[in-house]
Design a protein around this motif. Sequence first.
Motif, PDB file in Angstrom:
ATOM      1  N   GLU A 103     104.658  61.377  55.398  1.00  0.00           N
ATOM      2  CA  GLU A 103     103.993  62.657  55.123  1.00  0.00           C
ATOM      3  C   GLU A 103     104.177  63.624  56.282  1.00  0.00           C
ATOM      4  OE1 GLU A 103     102.560  64.084  52.694  1.00  0.00           O
ATOM      5  OE2 GLU A 103     102.140  62.503  51.254  1.00  0.00           O
ATOM      6  N   GLY A 157     116.185  62.885  50.772  1.00  0.00           N
ATOM      7  CA  GLY A 157     114.870  63.370  51.178  1.00  0.00           C
ATOM      8  C   GLY A 157     114.719  63.360  52.681  1.00  0.00           C
ATOM      9  N   GLN A 182     109.455  57.211  47.483  1.00  0.00           N
ATOM     10  CA  GLN A 182     109.482  56.583  48.809  1.00  0.00           C
ATOM     11  C   GLN A 182     108.174  55.855  49.107  1.00  0.00           C
ATOM     12  OE1 GLN A 182     111.923  56.093  50.874  1.00  0.00           O
ATOM     13  NE2 GLN A 182     113.327  57.236  49.565  1.00  0.00           N
ATOM     14  N   LYS A 183     107.073  56.450  48.741  1.00  0.00           N
ATOM     15  CA  LYS A 183     105.778  55.790  48.970  1.00  0.00           C
ATOM     16  C   LYS A 183     105.677  54.544  48.107  1.00  0.00           C
ATOM     17  CE  LYS A 183     103.068  59.799  50.332  1.00  0.00           C
ATOM     18  NZ  LYS A 183     101.966  60.729  49.944  1.00  0.00           N
ATOM     19  N   ASN A 214     111.746  66.392  47.621  1.00  0.00           N
ATOM     20  CA  ASN A 214     110.727  66.982  46.756  1.00  0.00           C
ATOM     21  C   ASN A 214     109.612  65.960  46.513  1.00  0.00           C
ATOM     22  OD1 ASN A 214     111.634  65.188  44.727  1.00  0.00           O
ATOM     23  ND2 ASN A 214     113.158  66.680  44.037  1.00  0.00           N
ATOM     24  N   GLU A 215     108.622  66.355  45.740  1.00  0.00           N
ATOM     25  CA  GLU A 215     107.446  65.494  45.554  1.00  0.00           C
ATOM     26  C   GLU A 215     107.799  64.195  44.829  1.00  0.00           C
ATOM     27  OE1 GLU A 215     105.118  67.111  47.945  1.00  0.00           O
ATOM     28  OE2 GLU A 215     104.278  65.507  46.706  1.00  0.00           O
ATOM     29  N   ILE A 216     108.739  64.285  43.896  1.00  0.00           N
ATOM     30  CA  ILE A 216     109.136  63.077  43.168  1.00  0.00           C
ATOM     31  C   ILE A 216     109.769  62.077  44.128  1.00  0.00           C
ATOM     32  CG2 ILE A 216     110.668  62.153  41.383  1.00  0.00           C
ATOM     33  CD1 ILE A 216     110.337  64.798  39.904  1.00  0.00           C
ATOM     34  N   GLU A 217     110.672  62.588  44.966  1.00  0.00           N
ATOM     35  CA  GLU A 217     111.334  61.695  45.924  1.00  0.00           C
ATOM     36  C   GLU A 217     110.320  61.096  46.895  1.00  0.00           C
ATOM     37  OE1 GLU A 217     114.110  64.452  47.475  1.00  0.00           O
ATOM     38  OE2 GLU A 217     115.689  63.976  46.031  1.00  0.00           O
ATOM     39  N   LYS A 218     109.360  61.912  47.317  1.00  0.00           N
ATOM     40  CA  LYS A 218     108.361  61.410  48.255  1.00  0.00           C
ATOM     41  C   LYS A 218     107.515  60.331  47.588  1.00  0.00           C
ATOM     42  CE  LYS A 218     106.381  64.437  51.016  1.00  0.00           C
ATOM     43  NZ  LYS A 218     105.452  65.434  51.591  1.00  0.00           N
ATOM     44  N   THR A 219     107.165  60.554  46.335  1.00  0.00           N
ATOM     45  CA  THR A 219     106.378  59.554  45.622  1.00  0.00           C
ATOM     46  C   THR A 219     107.161  58.260  45.471  1.00  0.00           C
ATOM     47  OG1 THR A 219     105.301  61.329  44.389  1.00  0.00           O
ATOM     48  CG2 THR A 219     105.070  59.102  43.510  1.00  0.00           C
ATOM     49  N   TYR A 263     111.727  65.341  56.959  1.00  0.00           N
ATOM     50  CA  TYR A 263     111.768  64.960  55.549  1.00  0.00           C
ATOM     51  C   TYR A 263     111.762  66.218  54.693  1.00  0.00           C
ATOM     52  CZ  TYR A 263     111.040  62.402  51.262  1.00  0.00           C
ATOM     53  OH  TYR A 263     111.208  61.878  50.012  1.00  0.00           O
ATOM     54  N   ASP A 264     112.769  66.348  53.838  1.00  0.00           N
ATOM     55  CA  ASP A 264     112.842  67.555  53.024  1.00  0.00           C
ATOM     56  C   ASP A 264     112.977  67.237  51.540  1.00  0.00           C
ATOM     57  OD1 ASP A 264     116.391  68.288  53.689  1.00  0.00           O
ATOM     58  OD2 ASP A 264     115.377  66.528  52.873  1.00  0.00           O
TER      59      ASP A 264
END
Lengths: 178, 181
Positions: free
Chosen positions: B111, A28, B126-127, B119-124, B116-117
């Motif tokens: 954010e 990511g 990470q959060k 997807n939404e799942i990966e970002k979630t 950062y590239d």
Amino acid sequence: MKRATREEISRELREMGSELPVSPESKGFGVPDGYFDRLSIDIRDRITAEKSSPNARPVSITLIPRRLAYAMVAVMVLLAFSVSLFLIDRGTDNGYLSEADHVWQEDYFTLYASMDPLYFYELVLEEPQNVARSEAAASEINKVEEEAILQYLYNTSEFYNITLEDLTMPEEGVANGS
Amino acid sequence: MTHYSDEDLLDMYNQGDNPDYAFNLLVSKYQQQIYWHIRRMVISHDDTNDLVQDVFVKIWKGLDRFRGDAGLYTWMYRIATNEALTFLKKKRTRYFLPLVDVEQNLAEQLEADVYYDGNEIEKTIQKAILSLPEKQRIVFNLRYYDQMKYEDMSKVLDTSEGALKASYHHAAKKIEKFIHN
């Protein structure tokens, strides 16, 4: 360096009932183009700068006159002794470097773990099964680092007859002391 | 490119005619791993860039005295981990931010991160990882992303393997709970 395989990671996640995806190839996070090619050069430049710095390497003790070297060591020892006395005697009840915090933690863990170690463990998970227990105790325990509690429970697992499986996959109702 | 073992690199550094070359090989071998390990902790690329360089300077300074009783890889990871934790601690005290705000700050950086590239799942995910206590975050990252063996992790973090396994399991459960909520 040998890493665990993706299969091992995946199996571990499945065994704990986790639905997390096995680590994706893409992390990511991205970097600017060519970053890692430049990074090694930047690091080399930093080290070159460190080498050229007058403080890059400690002065060899053999270049200092012996008497002066002994005097410096003596001063440092006295200073360290004075500072440690200061830190031990000042600050909190027993000093900044006191063992009080560790003793308190050990006593606290011993008290609550002896009552019901797996309830104590459930508090760590912030999902107490028995809310009739003292909520003040729950609030106090939650302030303590989870890692410290886990380490304590692991270290004393034989004493409390807890297995690693208990610590990693608690069952419902275990906090009732059964 | 020839891949050298850690032992070979240490021998080249200590006994070879060109220790700088040996060190450059060491940097090439580990720079990405060290970078990503730190990046997952501090999120910002710019902060990570500074820290990675600091780490390798420290490694260079300490390599003369490295005795090899711990593996080179675990020793380097230990330095990197301590640098990241020190950075986060300084960030907290410099801005008088309580613990929660630092993690919130990191989530906001995530954010806004132009690099950062995911997807939404990966970002979630990470959060969710950012919501963990620092050490537990490190444990999770080292196992989940770096696929580090618990034996090595134990040397990096100076914690028993059992406690690390328990910590990792907790972390995974918390992350799942975060995602579902």
